[in-house]
Each structure stands twice: as structure tokens, then as C-alpha cells.
Design a protein around this motif. Structure first.
Motif, PDB file in Angstrom:
ATOM      1  N   ASN A 180      13.622   3.891  37.606  1.00  0.00           N
ATOM      2  CA  ASN A 180      14.181   3.076  36.856  1.00  0.00           C
ATOM      3  C   ASN A 180      14.694   1.887  38.031  1.00  0.00           C
ATOM      4  OD1 ASN A 180      13.738   4.066  34.406  1.00  0.00           O
ATOM      5  ND2 ASN A 180      15.442   4.941  34.346  1.00  0.00           N
ATOM      6  N   VAL A 181      14.359   0.707  37.786  1.00  0.00           N
ATOM      7  CA  VAL A 181      15.238  -0.487  38.524  1.00  0.00           C
ATOM      8  C   VAL A 181      15.605  -1.422  37.579  1.00  0.00           C
ATOM      9  CG1 VAL A 181      13.801  -0.084  40.627  1.00  0.00           C
ATOM     10  CG2 VAL A 181      12.976  -1.554  39.027  1.00  0.00           C
ATOM     11  N   TYR A 182      16.530  -2.185  38.064  1.00  0.00           N
ATOM     12  CA  TYR A 182      17.096  -3.448  37.356  1.00  0.00           C
ATOM     13  C   TYR A 182      16.848  -4.762  38.043  1.00  0.00           C
ATOM     14  CZ  TYR A 182      19.305   0.577  35.292  1.00  0.00           C
ATOM     15  OH  TYR A 182      19.818   1.801  34.830  1.00  0.00           O
ATOM     16  N   VAL A 183      16.522  -5.882  36.988  1.00  0.00           N
ATOM     17  CA  VAL A 183      16.120  -7.062  37.320  1.00  0.00           C
ATOM     18  C   VAL A 183      17.084  -7.796  36.577  1.00  0.00           C
ATOM     19  CG1 VAL A 183      14.500  -7.650  35.581  1.00  0.00           C
ATOM     20  CG2 VAL A 183      14.407  -8.766  37.809  1.00  0.00           C
ATOM     21  N   VAL A 184      17.641  -9.028  37.074  1.00  0.00           N
ATOM     22  CA  VAL A 184      18.523  -9.892  36.473  1.00  0.00           C
ATOM     23  C   VAL A 184      17.750 -11.281  36.151  1.00  0.00           C
ATOM     24  CG1 VAL A 184      20.456 -11.529  36.719  1.00  0.00           C
ATOM     25  CG2 VAL A 184      20.292  -9.440  37.824  1.00  0.00           C
ATOM     26  N   LYS A 185      17.805 -11.645  34.886  1.00  0.00           N
ATOM     27  CA  LYS A 185      17.132 -12.733  34.463  1.00  0.00           C
ATOM     28  C   LYS A 185      18.162 -13.764  33.814  1.00  0.00           C
ATOM     29  CE  LYS A 185      13.075 -13.630  31.244  1.00  0.00           C
ATOM     30  NZ  LYS A 185      12.118 -13.208  30.438  1.00  0.00           N
ATOM     31  N   LEU A 186      17.717 -15.025  33.911  1.00  0.00           N
ATOM     32  CA  LEU A 186      18.339 -16.163  33.609  1.00  0.00           C
ATOM     33  C   LEU A 186      17.552 -17.150  32.855  1.00  0.00           C
ATOM     34  CD1 LEU A 186      21.037 -17.715  33.232  1.00  0.00           C
ATOM     35  CD2 LEU A 186      20.642 -18.493  35.624  1.00  0.00           C
ATOM     36  N   ILE A 223      26.035 -15.148  37.674  1.00  0.00           N
ATOM     37  CA  ILE A 223      25.004 -16.458  37.259  1.00  0.00           C
ATOM     38  C   ILE A 223      24.905 -16.687  35.757  1.00  0.00           C
ATOM     39  CG2 ILE A 223      23.681 -16.086  39.741  1.00  0.00           C
ATOM     40  CD1 ILE A 223      21.546 -14.838  37.726  1.00  0.00           C
ATOM     41  N   GLY A 224      25.340 -15.990  35.076  1.00  0.00           N
ATOM     42  CA  GLY A 224      25.332 -16.060  33.506  1.00  0.00           C
ATOM     43  C   GLY A 224      24.165 -15.593  33.033  1.00  0.00           C
ATOM     44  N   GLY A 225      23.370 -14.511  33.711  1.00  0.00           N
ATOM     45  CA  GLY A 225      22.117 -14.075  33.082  1.00  0.00           C
ATOM     46  C   GLY A 225      22.380 -12.817  32.582  1.00  0.00           C
ATOM     47  N   LYS A 226      21.170 -12.183  32.247  1.00  0.00           N
ATOM     48  CA  LYS A 226      21.257 -10.556  31.754  1.00  0.00           C
ATOM     49  C   LYS A 226      20.586  -9.658  32.608  1.00  0.00           C
ATOM     50  CE  LYS A 226      21.594 -12.375  27.198  1.00  0.00           C
ATOM     51  NZ  LYS A 226      21.044 -12.036  25.655  1.00  0.00           N
ATOM     52  N   VAL A 227      20.869  -8.289  32.481  1.00  0.00           N
ATOM     53  CA  VAL A 227      20.186  -7.343  33.333  1.00  0.00           C
ATOM     54  C   VAL A 227      19.005  -6.546  32.442  1.00  0.00           C
ATOM     55  CG1 VAL A 227      20.526  -5.066  34.284  1.00  0.00           C
ATOM     56  CG2 VAL A 227      22.380  -6.905  34.549  1.00  0.00           C
ATOM     57  N   TYR A 228      18.090  -6.406  33.055  1.00  0.00           N
ATOM     58  CA  TYR A 228      16.936  -5.748  32.244  1.00  0.00           C
ATOM     59  C   TYR A 228      16.561  -4.531  33.113  1.00  0.00           C
ATOM     60  CZ  TYR A 228      16.753  -9.877  29.291  1.00  0.00           C
ATOM     61  OH  TYR A 228      16.960 -10.688  28.613  1.00  0.00           O
ATOM     62  N   LYS A 229      16.197  -3.414  32.497  1.00  0.00           N
ATOM     63  CA  LYS A 229      15.842  -2.053  33.050  1.00  0.00           C
ATOM     64  C   LYS A 229      14.408  -1.994  32.933  1.00  0.00           C
ATOM     65  CE  LYS A 229      16.051   1.820  31.001  1.00  0.00           C
ATOM     66  NZ  LYS A 229      16.570   3.413  30.588  1.00  0.00           N
ATOM     67  N   ILE A 230      13.746  -1.903  34.286  1.00  0.00           N
ATOM     68  CA  ILE A 230      12.180  -1.788  34.302  1.00  0.00           C
ATOM     69  C   ILE A 230      11.915  -0.467  34.712  1.00  0.00           C
ATOM     70  CG2 ILE A 230      10.149  -2.676  35.513  1.00  0.00           C
ATOM     71  CD1 ILE A 230      11.783  -5.490  35.877  1.00  0.00           C
ATOM     72  N   ASN A 231      10.980   0.354  34.236  1.00  0.00           N
ATOM     73  CA  ASN A 231      10.389   1.435  34.792  1.00  0.00           C
ATOM     74  C   ASN A 231       9.156   1.163  35.592  1.00  0.00           C
ATOM     75  OD1 ASN A 231      12.242   3.162  33.082  1.00  0.00           O
ATOM     76  ND2 ASN A 231      11.175   2.511  31.184  1.00  0.00           N
ATOM     77  N   LEU A 232       9.270   1.671  36.796  1.00  0.00           N
ATOM     78  CA  LEU A 232       8.192   1.533  37.862  1.00  0.00           C
ATOM     79  C   LEU A 232       7.488   2.965  37.692  1.00  0.00           C
ATOM     80  CD1 LEU A 232      10.121  -0.188  40.882  1.00  0.00           C
ATOM     81  CD2 LEU A 232       8.560  -1.311  39.007  1.00  0.00           C
ATOM     82  N   GLU A 233       6.102   2.909  37.766  1.00  0.00           N
ATOM     83  CA  GLU A 233       5.286   4.166  37.912  1.00  0.00           C
ATOM     84  C   GLU A 233       4.311   3.927  39.037  1.00  0.00           C
ATOM     85  OE1 GLU A 233       2.725   4.478  34.298  1.00  0.00           O
ATOM     86  OE2 GLU A 233       4.054   4.058  33.044  1.00  0.00           O
ATOM     87  N   GLU A 234       4.011   5.058  39.586  1.00  0.00           N
ATOM     88  CA  GLU A 234       3.115   5.095  40.703  1.00  0.00           C
ATOM     89  C   GLU A 234       1.813   5.271  40.266  1.00  0.00           C
ATOM     90  OE1 GLU A 234       2.216   8.003  44.396  1.00  0.00           O
ATOM     91  OE2 GLU A 234       4.150   7.845  43.919  1.00  0.00           O
ATOM     92  N   VAL A 235       0.946   4.367  40.492  1.00  0.00           N
ATOM     93  CA  VAL A 235      -0.428   4.274  39.996  1.00  0.00           C
ATOM     94  C   VAL A 235      -1.522   4.726  41.021  1.00  0.00           C
ATOM     95  CG1 VAL A 235      -2.368   2.791  38.929  1.00  0.00           C
ATOM     96  CG2 VAL A 235       0.228   2.395  38.464  1.00  0.00           C
ATOM     97  N   GLU A 236      -2.304   5.527  40.648  1.00  0.00           N
ATOM     98  CA  GLU A 236      -3.409   6.308  41.444  1.00  0.00           C
ATOM     99  C   GLU A 236      -4.542   5.026  41.575  1.00  0.00           C
ATOM    100  OE1 GLU A 236      -4.752  10.063  40.989  1.00  0.00           O
ATOM    101  OE2 GLU A 236      -2.790  10.517  40.300  1.00  0.00           O
ATOM    102  N   ALA A 237      -4.866   4.720  42.807  1.00  0.00           N
ATOM    103  CA  ALA A 237      -5.955   3.728  43.234  1.00  0.00           C
ATOM    104  C   ALA A 237      -7.361   4.322  42.980  1.00  0.00           C
ATOM    105  CB  ALA A 237      -5.884   3.263  44.374  1.00  0.00           C
TER     106      ALA A 237
END
Length: 66
Positions: free
Chosen positions: A3-9, A52-66
Motif C-alpha cells: 500500500n502507498v498513498y498519493v495526494v490528489k487535488l 495544498i487542500g487536496g485529498k489522500v488516496y490509497k493505492i495497492n501496488l502489485e508485483e507483476v511477472e514479465a
């Protein structure tokens, strides 16, 4: 999965904060999630969102096999 977080405005994502004169800051934004800044900690992302007046969103990162 990680899980990581990103800020969006609106339609923009937070990219970076850079210091300018006298303790002021400039916030750089991007319209691409690929160029956005990810935070592993919710508290750090929340602080940026509040600045900045934005919102936080949680993102799930997955490892993908090539």
C-alpha cells in the motif's frame, strides 16, 4: 501487495515540494499518476494534502511477472 498513498487535488497529483525564498514552498503537480509522488506513510501524505487542500488516496501496488 504494497500500500502507498498519493495526494490528489482536482485532476492533478502531487509531484514534489521545493523550497523557495524565505521559507515559502512551491508545489509541483502532474496530471499523470506515473509521475506522482508516492508516500509509504499515511501521515506524511495527509500533511501534504492538508497543506495544498487536496485529498489522500490509497493505492495497492502489485508485483507483476514479465
Amino acid at each position: 501487495m504494497k500500500n502507498v498513498y498519493v495526494v490528489k487535488l482536482g485532476n492533478l497529483y502531487f509531484k514534489e515540494k521545493e523550497s523557495i525564498l524565505f521559507g515559502n514552498y512551491r508545489y509541483k503537480m502532474t496530471n499523470s499518476l506515473n509521475n506522482a509522488s508516492f508516500s509509504e506513510g499515511f501521515d506524511s501524505a495527509k500533511n501534504t494534502a492538508e497543506e495544498i487542500g487536496g485529498k489522500v488516496y490509497k493505492i495497492n501496488l502489485e508485483e507483476v511477472e514479465a
